[in-house]
Scaffold this active site. Structure first.
Site, PDB file in Angstrom:
ATOM      1  N   LYS A  29     -48.230  69.418   0.861  1.00  0.00           N
ATOM      2  CA  LYS A  29     -49.440  68.529   0.892  1.00  0.00           C
ATOM      3  C   LYS A  29     -50.273  68.725   2.011  1.00  0.00           C
ATOM      4  O   LYS A  29     -49.767  69.229   3.140  1.00  0.00           O
ATOM      5  CB  LYS A  29     -48.955  66.967   1.010  1.00  0.00           C
ATOM      6  CG  LYS A  29     -50.022  66.096   0.632  1.00  0.00           C
ATOM      7  CD  LYS A  29     -49.417  64.449   0.486  1.00  0.00           C
ATOM      8  CE  LYS A  29     -50.673  63.267   0.335  1.00  0.00           C
ATOM      9  NZ  LYS A  29     -50.160  61.963   0.468  1.00  0.00           N
ATOM     10  N   SER A  61     -51.935  59.046  -3.109  1.00  0.00           N
ATOM     11  CA  SER A  61     -52.668  60.399  -2.657  1.00  0.00           C
ATOM     12  C   SER A  61     -52.380  61.583  -3.010  1.00  0.00           C
ATOM     13  O   SER A  61     -53.032  62.733  -2.919  1.00  0.00           O
ATOM     14  CB  SER A  61     -52.818  60.196  -1.155  1.00  0.00           C
ATOM     15  OG  SER A  61     -51.829  60.448  -0.545  1.00  0.00           O
ATOM     16  N   SER A 103     -47.908  56.978  -2.188  1.00  0.00           N
ATOM     17  CA  SER A 103     -48.633  58.498  -2.354  1.00  0.00           C
ATOM     18  C   SER A 103     -47.455  59.512  -2.709  1.00  0.00           C
ATOM     19  O   SER A 103     -48.099  60.581  -3.578  1.00  0.00           O
ATOM     20  CB  SER A 103     -49.129  58.808  -1.113  1.00  0.00           C
ATOM     21  OG  SER A 103     -50.435  57.967  -1.079  1.00  0.00           O
TER      22      SER A 103
END
Lengths: 502, 509
Positions: free
Chosen positions: A79, A154, A178
């Site tokens: 990420k 997210s 997330s």
């Protein structure tokens, strides 16, 4: 089975037996990325050269007979909120466009040392703020199940790249859900370890007291393997737990729930949850009963204040954590228009105005307000008290139950734009995931099936007491086995191919 | 920011007549730890800009702080030396504000949970009285970077074309020591301020926690001052004069602000609550940033750090290992050495107490130690702009040299004048006192025949003086001793000469 569809554990076996090399596996992932990521947009940056070099190195070491980590040679996506030396890191924000960190996050160091080729950096809502990746400054990621829908957020990029078979493993971060909510809406697995279980050193902070990195995978065992690799004490992170990583791999392998007490949280089921999501949840619970678990009903009355408390604590920390993005040392620098000789403060203001998106600004403003003198006690102070109440609720619930379960996300993936004008309904996506962050307890999401009304994946969440992460892997693994048996294979076998048939 | 305006000032006597000053002092001390407060970077003063930095102290995205245990230990020791209570549990807090020299745009500090609180420091004033300064708190924090404004006339940001920032200093551990408001100091306020900072400096130096160099900024003082009309109960509006960096300036800044406030209040004007800059050259303060109580740093507990909870056992260990407080040590040594108040003051002003103590420990007498470490060496040191200890260290001169010199006098090898010559030779780098005496042929003449001859010769040449001595005017002997010494070319033993003259002239010696 093609390499890209194999789990990390299967790939590790293929390499151990010499049936595949890391270079072949890594190249297969890179080829798949080249093939489908134009549509999916899970990646913000792909490092083919670096990944293949790492793969070749692992192959060489394996050929030389060196002892390697179980996941050595299995490629991984990271990420973009996690800093990677030499690889651009933006956290999905314009304000960090082009920034190349001079150092690695501790978890990245562990990935590199274990020999996992890093495929690239995955898309996300800006600074991890959002539940859809629509808040990425670089455009949204699409859900492989339906390219017109969100992949969650997210960490939508990390979840989507798994569902699209672009990578077998990914790293996510979870501040309010997330990791788990994207897993839920993409039919993948994601785990948020106990707070402090994985070092935060090198995670671009959203809310320091809530952030936690964890594994994003396609199977529960893969999640346990990755958790085990990145977990453990780090002296660079004062809040990292100085304790051994819980025996998560063992638990996932044993997959034994006989005699376990599974608590259903009254406040996290039923009303407000999409019927198809709720139905798959109830079926999953029945599978656990069939596997020998006992069901208990628990109530956590303070959970109803969790979202409100979260939207005070999180923005407060955001307002301070994001103050460093000021154009003075790195990242974007924007000169204000119409000012000949701008001051540093004017450059800061112009840069932050241009570099931050609306959701980020919204939270900075909210947090600045909540911390202000005269409001602090009413907002930040009260929110901290609610955190204590929520932790108390968990403690009471865990007296009668070994784990707690709920649907992960109240809905399946929604279409793009559906909630952009209504932040509150976007925030509601995390209603079931936020309590774990506020209390610091671990949570795992795995697919429970496809909702009847839209045929999209639904998620099943398992919460365990702090530092008892192994329990959620035991339950998750047992459930996964029964569901795979019922489905005749993994849920992801049904994901659209994304490749236009010739 | 203007430096051109001249403030109206009230005469000091009138200020004292009409107002009571209320004073608070905030002292920032840079700790002498090898590494910074929250990372492993070095803290060496004067290094190339931005060479002692890392992701943590540069505030790079993702970096996290880790508390320097030595910094915490120093803070506790300072707290204990200031008679403070030590918190059983305390946290760091973020002080949020934007400034280019602050990498994270918040300072990691402590807010409502300082590590040390409720203490006091007794300071001695020139009239011999003691004033107790109450300490509100001492807390841990990190220093900021340093801005260099280029292109302007004064080095200030005003008028500069650009600014450079050096982050070497960012993250250096600081202890901020805050006094309670001092009320009732009256005309002594400036003296108390100076004495407090001086006493604090000695205390910190004695603890070995900081080099406390005000001129290098490792100890900085902010002066908060307000006046209230005689008989009033509510404090007036205060000004906060920043970075007053010498003892003399502390005294002058307090006095200046008292006179400035006095003139404003007398004219019916309001004192603006603001930061003031102290100008060493002009002895004035000028207005800086306007500051109000409404200025909001949005403090909240630092979520990246865990609480600091020093065990009581550790605190007591640190307390037991504290050095003797400087004031107590001075009193003890003055008594032990038999120095008068005046002598002691000179010793302290010259910074000689450590050297004298070491010399005595090495076997010297306090009087000889004081004598040889003052005088010629002080003159030479001051010509180099140094203090005696620094100068002596530069010469590689140890207390053993003084002990050796004194031994040569008491053994009768050298008289006082010869000893002075030998010492000069030592200071000229000619060797040890013995080496110098040998090389220069310094040696009392122990030939009694030669002494007797010289005494008889001098008595014969001075019949008048000899008669006076015979009549009992013994003090006249000095004139004859001088002549004997001259005759012996300075190598005679003056004491032996005296005894012999008196004997010859029928007087008891």
């Amino acid at each position: 089975m093609p390499l890209i569809r194999s789990s990390a554990a299967e790939l590790a076996n293929l390499m151990a037996t010499g049936e595949a090399s890391s270079v072949e596996i890594t190249r297969a992932s890179l080829d798949r990325i080249a093939e489908v990521d134009g549509e999916v947009h899970a990646f913000l940056h792909v490092d083919a050269e670096g990944a293949l070099a790492q793969a070749a190195e692992v192959d060489r070491r394996r050929a030389a007979g060196e002892e390697l980590h179980a996941l050595a040679g299995v490629p991984i996506a990271v990420k973009d909120v996690v800093v990677t030396r030499g690889l651009p890191t933006t956290a999905g924000s314009r304000i960090l466009e082009g920034w190349v960190p001079p150092y690695d996050a501790t978890l990245v160091t562990r990935l590199r040392e274990a020999g996992l080729p890093i495929l690239g950096k995955t898309n996300m809502d800006e600074f991890a703020m959002g539940s859809s990746t629509e808040h990425s400054a670089y455009g949204p990621t699409r859900n492989p199940w339906d390219l017109g829908r969100i992949p969650g957020g997210s960490g939508g990029g990390s979840a989507a790249c798994l569902a699209a078979y672009e990578a077998p493993l990914a790293i996510g971060t979870d501040t309010g859900g997330s990791i788990r909510q994207p897993a839920s809406v993409t039919g993948t697995v994601g785990a948020k370890p106990t707070y402090g279980g994985v070092s935060r050193y090198g995670l671009i902070a959203m809310a320091s007291s809530l952030d936690q990195a964890g594994p994003c995978t396609r199977t529960v065992l893969d999640a346990a393997l990755l958790h085990s690799l990145i977990g453990g004490h780090d002296r660079m992170d004062s809040t990292s737990l100085d304790a051994p990583v819980p025996p998560v791999v063992e638990a996932a392998n044993r997959a034994d729930v006989s005699g376990m007490r599974i608590g259903i949280v009254k406040e996290l089921t039923g009303e407000g949850f999409q019927p198809g999501v709720q139905k798959r949840f109830e079926e999953a619970v029945q599978h656990l009963v069939d596997a020998g678990a006992e069901i208990v009903q628990v109530s956590c009355p303070s959970f109803r204040y969790a979202l409100a408390a979260y939207y005070l604590v999180m923005p407060s920390e955001v307002s301070s954590n994001l103050a460093k993005f000021d154009a003075m040392r790195y990242g974007l620098r924007v000169l204000p228009e119409g000012i000949d000789d701008p001051s540093a403060e004017q450059v800061m203001a112009a840069t932050r105005d241009a570099g931050f998106g609306d959701e980020v600004k919204r939270r900075i403003i909210l947090g600045t307000y909540a911390l202000s003198s005269g409001y602090y006690d009413a907002y930040y102070g009260s929110a901290q008290k609610v955190r204590t109440l929520i932790a108390d609720d968990f403690a009471r619930a865990f007296e009668v139950a070994d784990v707690l379960v709920s649907p992960t996300s109240p809905t399946t993936a929604f279409p793009f734009g559906d909630k952009m004008s209504d932040p509150l309904s976007m925030y509601m996506q995390d209603i079931a995931t936020i309590p774990a962050n506020l209390a610091g307890v671990p949570g795992l999401s795995l697919p429970s099936g496809l909702a009847d009304e839209d045929g999209l994946p639904a998620g099943f969440q398992i919460l365990a007491p702090a530092m008892k992460d192994e329990r959620m892997y035991a339950v998750g693994s047992a459930l996964e086995k029964r569901l795979h048996a019922a489905w005749g294979g993994p849920l992801l076998a049904r994901v659209p191919s994304l490749v236009k048939e010739a | 920011m203007s430096t051109s305006t001249t403030d109206a000032l009230m005469g000091y006597d009138e200020v004292i007549e009409r107002f009571d000053p209320v004073m608070g002092l905030e002292v920032h001390v840079e700790l002498g730890t090898a590494t910074k407060m929250f990372c492993g970077c070095a803290t060496t003063f004067g290094a190339e800009p931005n060479t002692q930095v890392c992701p943590v102290c540069l505030g790079l995205p993702g970096a996290l702080p880790v508390v320097n245990a030595v910094g915490v230990e120093s803070a506790i020791r300072i707290g204990l030396a200031l008679n403070c209570q030590i918190a059983e549990w305390c946290r760091f807090a973020r002080k949020n504000y934007f400034y280019p020299d602050m990498p994270k745009n918040f300072q990691t500090s402590q807010y409502d949970e300082p590590i040390a609180f409720n203490g006091f420091l007794d300071v001695e004033l020139s009239d011999g009285s003691t004033y107790r300064v109450e300490i509100e708190r001492a807390h841990m924090e990190e220093d900021t970077g340093k801005s260099l404004h280029v292109g302007g006339a004064t080095g200030r940001i005003h008028g500069a074309t650009h600014s450079l920032v050096d982050y070497n200093r960012a993250g250096i551990p600081l202890i901020e020591i805050v006094t309670k408001p001092m009320v009732g100091a009256g005309e002594r306020a400036p003296e108390i301020a100076r004495a407090y900072v001086a006493t604090l400096r000695d205390l910190l130096k004695g603890l070995g926690v900081s080099d406390v160099k005000m001129e290098q900024g490792s100890m900085r003082c902010d002066v908060n001052l307000s006046l209230m009309a005689k008989g009033a109960e509510a404090f007036g509006t205060r000004s906060e004069t920043k970075n007053v960096n010498s003892l003399r300036s502390v005294e002058r800044a307090v006095r200046y602000e008292m006179c400035r406030h006095g003139a404003l209040l007398a004219a019916g004007e309001k004192v603006v609550q603001e930061t003031r800059h102290w100008h060493e050259d002009t002895g004035m303060t000028t207005a800086g940033r306007e500051k109000s109580d409404a200025e909001d740093y949005r403090y909240f507990p630092e979520p990246d750090l865990v609480p600091v909870a020093p065990s009581r056992e550790w605190v007591e260990e640190l307390r037991a290992a504290l050095p003797e407080p400087p004031a107590q040590r001075r009193k003890r040594l003055q008594t032990a050495y038999g120095f008068s108040d005046l002598e002691m003051r000179d010793v302290l002003n010259a910074g000689l107490l450590d050297l004298i103590e070491e010399t005595v420990a090495a076997g010297g007498s306090p009087a000889a130690a004081r004598k040889w470490w003052s005088g010629e060496i002080a003159r030479r040191a001051s010509a180099q702009g140094q203090d005696v200890p620094t100068y002596a260290a530069g010469l590689g001169l140890s207390p053993a040299a003084v002990v050796e010199l004194e031994g040569m006098v008491t053994s009768g090898r050298l008289n006082d004048a010869m000893a002075r010559q030998a010492w000069e030779g030592v200071l000229d780098g000619e060797g040890t006192p013995t080496q110098v005496a040998d090389a220069r042929g310094l040696q009392l003449n122990q030939d009694t025949g030669a002494l007797e001859a010289a005494v008889d010769e001098v008595i014969a040449a001075n019949p008048d003086v000899a008669d006076k001595i015979r009549d009992g005017k013994v003090q006249a002997v000095g004139a004859l001793i001088g002549q004997v010494m001259k005759a012996m070319k300075g190598q005679g033993d003056a004491a032996a000469a005296r005894a012999l003259i008196l004997e010859r002239l029928g007087q008891p010696s």
